[in-house]
Design a protein around this motif. Sequence first.
Motif, short mmCIF file in Angstrom:
data_model
loop_
_atom_site.label_atom_id
_atom_site.label_comp_id
_atom_site.label_asym_id
_atom_site.label_seq_id
_atom_site.Cartn_x
_atom_site.Cartn_y
_atom_site.Cartn_z
N GLY A 43 0.79 -1.23 0.00
CA GLY A 43 0.00 0.00 0.00
C GLY A 43 0.82 1.27 0.00
N GLY A 44 2.07 1.22 -0.42
CA GLY A 44 2.92 2.41 -0.44
C GLY A 44 3.89 2.36 -1.59
N GLN A 45 4.83 3.33 -1.59
CA GLN A 45 5.81 3.43 -2.66
C GLN A 45 7.15 2.83 -2.28
OE1 GLN A 45 4.87 4.58 -5.60
NE2 GLN A 45 2.81 5.03 -4.79
N ALA A 46 7.29 2.33 -1.05
CA ALA A 46 8.57 1.79 -0.60
C ALA A 46 8.82 0.43 -1.22
CB ALA A 46 8.60 1.70 0.92
N GLU A 47 10.10 0.20 -1.55
CA GLU A 47 10.53 -1.09 -2.09
C GLU A 47 11.79 -1.53 -1.37
OE1 GLU A 47 11.11 -0.78 -6.25
OE2 GLU A 47 8.99 -0.36 -6.71
N LEU A 48 12.01 -2.81 -1.39
CA LEU A 48 13.22 -3.34 -0.77
C LEU A 48 14.42 -3.07 -1.67
CD1 LEU A 48 11.94 -6.79 0.54
CD2 LEU A 48 12.24 -4.68 1.83
N PRO A 49 15.59 -2.81 -1.10
CA PRO A 49 16.79 -2.58 -1.94
C PRO A 49 17.17 -3.84 -2.69
CG PRO A 49 17.40 -2.76 0.38
CD PRO A 49 15.90 -2.73 0.33
N PRO A 50 17.80 -3.68 -3.85
CA PRO A 50 18.19 -4.88 -4.62
C PRO A 50 19.35 -5.59 -3.93
CG PRO A 50 19.04 -2.90 -5.65
CD PRO A 50 18.17 -2.43 -4.53
N ARG A 51 19.45 -6.87 -4.20
CA ARG A 51 20.55 -7.67 -3.67
C ARG A 51 21.74 -7.54 -4.63
NH1 ARG A 51 20.19 -11.58 0.06
NH2 ARG A 51 17.91 -11.73 -0.26
N LEU A 52 22.88 -7.03 -4.13
CA LEU A 52 24.06 -6.82 -4.95
C LEU A 52 24.84 -8.11 -5.13
CD1 LEU A 52 25.32 -3.44 -3.45
CD2 LEU A 52 23.79 -3.81 -5.39
N GLU A 53 25.41 -8.25 -6.33
CA GLU A 53 26.21 -9.43 -6.62
C GLU A 53 27.58 -9.33 -5.95
OE1 GLU A 53 25.07 -11.99 -8.05
OE2 GLU A 53 23.15 -11.13 -8.71
N ALA A 54 28.11 -10.48 -5.59
CA ALA A 54 29.38 -10.48 -4.87
C ALA A 54 30.53 -9.97 -5.73
CB ALA A 54 29.69 -11.89 -4.36
N ASP A 55 30.47 -10.18 -7.04
CA ASP A 55 31.55 -9.75 -7.93
C ASP A 55 31.18 -8.49 -8.68
OD1 ASP A 55 29.55 -10.89 -9.35
OD2 ASP A 55 30.85 -12.09 -10.66
N GLY A 56 30.22 -7.71 -8.19
CA GLY A 56 29.81 -6.49 -8.86
C GLY A 56 30.75 -5.34 -8.58
N ILE A 57 30.47 -4.21 -9.24
CA ILE A 57 31.25 -3.00 -9.08
C ILE A 57 30.39 -1.96 -8.39
CG2 ILE A 57 32.51 -1.17 -10.26
CD1 ILE A 57 33.85 -3.88 -10.34
N LEU A 58 30.90 -1.37 -7.33
CA LEU A 58 30.16 -0.38 -6.57
C LEU A 58 30.10 0.93 -7.36
CD1 LEU A 58 28.76 0.42 -3.93
CD2 LEU A 58 30.99 1.15 -3.07
N GLY A 59 28.85 1.44 -7.47
CA GLY A 59 28.65 2.70 -8.15
C GLY A 59 27.91 3.68 -7.28
N ALA A 60 27.97 4.95 -7.67
CA ALA A 60 27.28 5.99 -6.88
C ALA A 60 25.78 5.80 -6.91
CB ALA A 60 27.66 7.37 -7.42
N ARG A 112 9.96 6.10 6.22
CA ARG A 112 8.75 6.92 6.14
C ARG A 112 7.48 6.08 6.25
NH1 ARG A 112 10.17 9.32 2.06
NH2 ARG A 112 9.15 8.05 0.48
N GLU A 113 7.49 4.87 5.70
CA GLU A 113 6.31 4.01 5.76
C GLU A 113 6.04 3.48 7.16
OE1 GLU A 113 4.06 3.28 3.54
OE2 GLU A 113 5.01 4.57 2.03
N THR A 114 7.07 3.45 8.04
CA THR A 114 6.83 2.96 9.40
C THR A 114 5.89 3.86 10.20
OG1 THR A 114 8.82 4.12 10.16
CG2 THR A 114 9.06 1.81 9.48
N ALA A 115 5.77 5.13 9.81
CA ALA A 115 4.89 6.08 10.52
C ALA A 115 3.65 6.42 9.71
CB ALA A 115 5.67 7.36 10.85
N ARG A 116 3.29 5.58 8.77
CA ARG A 116 2.18 5.88 7.88
C ARG A 116 1.08 4.83 8.03
NH1 ARG A 116 1.48 4.56 2.22
NH2 ARG A 116 -0.04 5.97 1.26
N VAL A 117 -0.16 5.30 8.05
CA VAL A 117 -1.34 4.42 8.07
C VAL A 117 -1.94 4.45 6.67
CG1 VAL A 117 -3.60 3.97 9.07
CG2 VAL A 117 -1.75 4.86 10.51
N ALA A 118 -1.99 3.31 6.04
CA ALA A 118 -2.45 3.23 4.65
C ALA A 118 -3.66 2.32 4.57
CB ALA A 118 -1.34 2.71 3.74
N GLU A 119 -4.56 2.68 3.68
CA GLU A 119 -5.74 1.86 3.40
C GLU A 119 -5.82 1.63 1.90
OE1 GLU A 119 -10.57 1.70 4.34
OE2 GLU A 119 -9.35 3.43 4.93
N PHE A 120 -5.92 0.39 1.48
CA PHE A 120 -5.88 0.05 0.08
C PHE A 120 -6.66 -1.22 -0.16
CE2 PHE A 120 -2.27 -1.61 2.32
CZ PHE A 120 -2.19 -2.93 1.92
N GLN A 121 -6.87 -1.53 -1.42
CA GLN A 121 -7.56 -2.74 -1.83
C GLN A 121 -6.53 -3.78 -2.27
OE1 GLN A 121 -10.90 -3.29 -1.76
NE2 GLN A 121 -11.26 -1.27 -0.87
#
Length: 460
Positions: free
Chosen positions: A131-148, A163-172
């Motif tokens: 019911g919100g816009q928050a998403e979990l961060p992606p899982r980084l690969e062990a052999d990846g390259i760190l970028g900004a 921000r979603e921890t303090a929000r009351v949402a109602e949705f279908q």
Amino acid sequence: MRAALMGLWLAGFPLLGQAQPAVAPDDEATLSTLRAEREAAEARDNARLAELVDDEAALDEALAEAQDALAEARERRESLDARERSQREALEELNARRREQGGDLQALFDEVAGVSGELRDDLAASWLTLGGQAELPPRLEADGILGADQVAGLADRLMALTRETARVAEFQAPVAGADGEVSERSVLRVGDLLAATDDGQLLERSGEDGRLAVLPTTPEAIADTLAAFRNGKGDTLAFDPADGQVVAAMAQTPSLWERFQQGGAVGYVVVALGVVGLLVALVQYLYLTRVTVRLRRQLGDLDRLRDDNPLGRVLKRFHALGPGHAPEALEARLDEALLAEQPKLERGQGLVKMLAAVAPLMGLLGTVTGMIVTFQSITVFGTGDPQLMAGGISQALVTTVLGLITAVPLLFAQTALSSRSRSLIGTLEGRASAVLADTLEAGRDAASPSVTPRHADALA
């Protein structure tokens, strides 16, 4: 091409025509059948080969198609080889960049990758992504390259989740009910604390895709509180700080009816005896109340005796005796009339008193029966699983409680009936004694004028 095919055919033909070894006479029929089938197959193959050799255009077309397929395969192989070389060059470049970054950036990359992985693991069943816009961060690969962009994306998603921890949402959302049927329902999400339906039923996430499902049992008090909060009729919110353990324990708490059912057959008998005793006491108490009202009305008007109350009937029988009886006879007749009315006033008291005494004994019987069941379970299954003994222990305790609960009101009812009946009997006896005394005094006064003159003559 035609000559080559004919050569192959001619080279193989003698093999098909080699002489067969001698066989027994009884197998000759079988060999004849096999020989006939082989000759038929050879004839079909010869016909197909002759047709293929004669159709030179078809052979040329098949050869052209094979050459085209070979060329296409070669081009594809060259393309794959070029792609492999390109990927190897990119991999070498990435490895070179990683070596250039040094140990500090590698540690930072490991930290970012670890935080991302831990967040995904810890918040996999969280309510924050509903019911919100928050998403979990992606899982980084062990052999990846760190970028900004990766660091910035991790920070943005962390802020969105916070921000979603303090929000009351109602949705279908689609919700699976207790019967397994999935339907679109209104869902209320309160931060990361809980999610509930429009009627206050708590939800849980099940399956790898986190589908919403109603908990098997939501305590009624929690459901009412959440429904009132959602409808704006209350400002109290019920949530489980133990991540569902408290709600699960409350859901397993048996209701009053479930506790009663744990008593088994003995519990049913105890409650039935209590109900019978209370009904008898109630009926008798109503009768005594009605008698009290009529008795008071009779006491207010003793000149007109009525048959709807014990006092009126007793006095009518007493007055029907007439004059001329000895005092002892009048007193005996009066006692007889009182004794005739007493059983009706004391009716049911013995039964109620007996049931009040039997109910605890029945509870004790259920206790003994439950303990027998418990020890039988221990004998068969041991003491490893306490749930196997819970049934017998529940029966032992519940029947004792039911016996005591049944006996206490029955004792109060028997005391109330006894007090009311004794009061009525005392009133009857007192009024009847007064009428007897008045009758005896009236008889003595009527006899005194005839005695006085004789005494006067004797004195003269």
